[in-house]
Design an enzyme around this catalytic site. Structure first.
Site, PDB file in Angstrom:
ATOM      1  N   LEU A   8     -78.900 -48.810  71.872  1.00 40.12           N
ATOM      2  CA  LEU A   8     -78.713 -48.049  70.625  1.00 40.12           C
ATOM      3  C   LEU A   8     -80.018 -48.120  69.841  1.00 40.12           C
ATOM      4  O   LEU A   8     -80.417 -49.186  69.387  1.00 40.12           O
ATOM      5  CB  LEU A   8     -77.587 -48.655  69.787  1.00 40.12           C
ATOM      6  CG  LEU A   8     -76.139 -48.268  70.111  1.00 40.12           C
ATOM      7  CD1 LEU A   8     -75.191 -48.910  69.106  1.00 40.12           C
ATOM      8  CD2 LEU A   8     -75.926 -46.755  70.128  1.00 40.12           C
ATOM      9  N   SER A   9     -80.665 -46.981  69.672  1.00 42.14           N
ATOM     10  CA  SER A   9     -81.984 -46.982  69.026  1.00 42.14           C
ATOM     11  C   SER A   9     -81.881 -46.654  67.543  1.00 42.14           C
ATOM     12  O   SER A   9     -82.868 -46.720  66.820  1.00 42.14           O
ATOM     13  CB  SER A   9     -82.882 -45.942  69.692  1.00 42.14           C
ATOM     14  OG  SER A   9     -82.340 -44.651  69.454  1.00 42.14           O
ATOM     15  N   GLY A  10     -80.665 -46.253  67.097  1.00 39.05           N
ATOM     16  CA  GLY A  10     -80.537 -45.803  65.719  1.00 39.05           C
ATOM     17  C   GLY A  10     -80.764 -44.311  65.587  1.00 39.05           C
ATOM     18  O   GLY A  10     -80.850 -43.759  64.497  1.00 39.05           O
ATOM     19  N   GLY A  11     -80.857 -43.624  66.738  1.00 37.22           N
ATOM     20  CA  GLY A  11     -81.003 -42.164  66.734  1.00 37.22           C
ATOM     21  C   GLY A  11     -79.702 -41.504  67.170  1.00 37.22           C
ATOM     22  O   GLY A  11     -78.768 -42.168  67.622  1.00 37.22           O
ATOM     23  N   VAL A  12     -79.648 -40.174  67.056  1.00 34.99           N
ATOM     24  CA  VAL A  12     -78.401 -39.458  67.333  1.00 34.99           C
ATOM     25  C   VAL A  12     -78.058 -39.458  68.832  1.00 34.99           C
ATOM     26  O   VAL A  12     -76.889 -39.536  69.222  1.00 34.99           O
ATOM     27  CB  VAL A  12     -78.461 -38.011  66.764  1.00 34.99           C
ATOM     28  CG1 VAL A  12     -79.495 -37.161  67.486  1.00 34.99           C
ATOM     29  CG2 VAL A  12     -77.079 -37.344  66.821  1.00 34.99           C
ATOM     30  N   SER A  14     -78.628 -41.696  71.369  1.00 35.27           N
ATOM     31  CA  SER A  14     -78.002 -42.912  71.900  1.00 35.27           C
ATOM     32  C   SER A  14     -76.640 -43.167  71.239  1.00 35.27           C
ATOM     33  O   SER A  14     -75.739 -43.719  71.864  1.00 35.27           O
ATOM     34  CB  SER A  14     -78.927 -44.123  71.743  1.00 35.27           C
ATOM     35  OG  SER A  14     -79.193 -44.381  70.382  1.00 35.27           O
ATOM     36  N   CYS A 100     -93.005 -47.838  78.643  1.00 38.81           N
ATOM     37  CA  CYS A 100     -91.916 -48.508  77.933  1.00 38.81           C
ATOM     38  C   CYS A 100     -90.611 -48.385  78.721  1.00 38.81           C
ATOM     39  O   CYS A 100     -89.834 -49.335  78.808  1.00 38.81           O
ATOM     40  CB  CYS A 100     -91.773 -47.908  76.549  1.00 38.81           C
ATOM     41  SG  CYS A 100     -90.488 -48.688  75.578  1.00 38.81           S
ATOM     42  N   GLY A 124     -80.006 -42.668  75.674  1.00 37.84           N
ATOM     43  CA  GLY A 124     -79.782 -41.308  75.184  1.00 37.84           C
ATOM     44  C   GLY A 124     -80.781 -40.302  75.733  1.00 37.84           C
ATOM     45  O   GLY A 124     -81.053 -39.284  75.104  1.00 37.84           O
ATOM     46  N   CYS A 200     -92.796 -45.512  71.723  1.00 37.47           N
ATOM     47  CA  CYS A 200     -91.446 -45.912  72.054  1.00 37.47           C
ATOM     48  C   CYS A 200     -90.972 -47.081  71.190  1.00 37.47           C
ATOM     49  O   CYS A 200     -91.497 -48.185  71.295  1.00 37.47           O
ATOM     50  CB  CYS A 200     -91.483 -46.308  73.530  1.00 37.47           C
ATOM     51  SG  CYS A 200     -90.055 -47.147  74.075  1.00 37.47           S
TER      52      CYS A 200
END
Length: 395
Positions: A8-12, A14, A100, A124, A200
């Protein structure tokens, strides 16, 4: 229930990947990777890791999945940042995103996930995986994402069969607007968040400042080479062998200061890359100047006017065996064999017709059309239809 650990990257993207997996009946755990501590070189309001990790936590809470943060900054520094400095110092231009994925997300992160009892990791990325059976053996195909505009298969061009076996790409079959729509319907906090740019998981980095931490500024000359320079008019000789022809086509032009005129000063040749237009701060030319070559030995930048300057173009490139990678080992070619493919030398470049030629020391990639700004240290990836089958570092 198979266990999947989602990066979970904090983006939509993922966030929606985690939601889709939960809907499909997997046991889902969210893991946020912290890869960076030095805020002095990140443009902090663009994409600070703290905001991202908070957003990832809120998404996990909304989906009702366990969540934790792992600090991979030590491995990231060793495997990505130090590698980048090293490459820039040599006058090459690395691609941190490809690295990365190979070194962090699908290696360090994957190992952590497996140690937590995961069957798979998921990200994602806009790409797809398909598993086929050949001679009783599973083969994992890495396919372009359905959204042509967002396809990220290029960034995964260094993955191996072992890595792909353990990976899921839940949003690969969707278009970006569909992903945002799902996020909005589920009231996920990331639904309208803009896509992050930059290294990344670091966020936006001011590259010169970043490089200046390690590579000291050093003033040098910017030389402009006229497009009428004699070497561009060279005749194509008769070749005695295929290899001689391939060598000729992939050899870059050799520049010297006396071929052009000094038009400005720069603060270090290692801060620039081929094809670059911004940041030269030289005005007064009818057409904008582009970097056509950098020489870190003499600390000189060679430029040419306009994006059609002949110094930017070349038809072929070479990859040494050490830096050659086949995603599909079963498709790799042997010495003296050739293979028709579609290839790209950078993300977002439309695929171009090309031919691979394997020799004993490596592989030549010869394009049907001349390519602009073939850059050492970057990755070339090749496809058959929409399957990415191999890649390598341009030498």
């Amino acid at each position: 229930m198979k266990r999947v650990i989602v990066g979970l990257s904090g983006g939509v993207d993922s966030s929606v990947a985690a939601y889709l997996l939960k809907e499909q009946g997997y046991e889902v755990i969210g893991l946020f990777m912290k890869n960076w501590h030095d805020d002095s070189v990140t443009i902090s309001d663009e994409c600070p890791w703290l905001d991202d990790s908070n957003d990832a936590l809120l998404v996990a809470e909304k989906l009702g999945i366990p969540f934790q943060t792992v600090d991979l900054s030590e491995q990231y520094k060793e495997r990505i940042v130090d590698y980048m400095f090293n490459e820039y110092e040599k006058g090459r231009t690395p691609n941190p995103d490809v690295l990365c994925n190979r070194e962090i997300k699908f290696d360090v992160f994957l190992k952590i996930a497996l140690s937590l009892g995961a069957d798979y990791v998921a990200t994602g990325h806009y790409c797809r995986k398909e598993t086929i059976i050949e001679d009783g053996k599973e083969i994992h195909r890495l396919l372009a994402g359905k959204d042509q505009n967002k396809d990220q298969s290029y960034f995964l061009c260094q993955l191996s069969q072992e890595q792909l076996a353990k990976t899921l790409f839940p949003v690969g079959e969707l278009l970006k607007p569909e992903v945002r729509e799902i996020a909005a319907k589920q009231n996920l906090v990331t639904a309208d968040k803009k896509d992050s740019q930059g290294l990344c998981f670091i966020g936006k980095v001011r590259l010169p400042e970043f490089l200046q931490q390690k590579l000291q500024p050093k003033e040098g000359d910017i030389i402009e080479i006229p497009s009428s320079e004699e070497m561009y008019l060279r005749e194509i000789p008769n070749f005695s062998s295929k290899q001689e022809e391939l060598e000729f086509l992939s050899t870059k032009y050799k520049y010297a200061v006396e071929y052009g005129k000094v038009v400005g000063k720069h603060q270090g040749a290692h801060y620039y890359t081929k094809g670059q237009r911004k940041g030269l701060a030289v005005g007064g030319t009818p057409e904008p100047l582009f970097v056509i070559e950098t020489d870190v030995e003499t600390n000189t930048i060679y430029t040419g006017q306009g994006k059609h300057h002949p110094g930017l173009y070349r038809k072929a490139l070479f990859i040494t065996n050490e830096e050659l990678h086949w995603v599909r080992d079963d498709l790799k070619i042997e010495i003296d064999e050739e293979l028709e493919v579609m290839a790209r030398i950078r993300y977002r470049q439309p695929l171009e017709k090309a031919k691979l030629y394997q020799i004993d020391s490596g592989i030549y990639v010869v394009f049907e059309n001349d390519q602009s700004a073939i850059t050492e240290g970057q990755f070339v990836a090749w496809y058959q239809d929409d399957e990415l089958i191999g890649s390598g570092v341009i030498s």
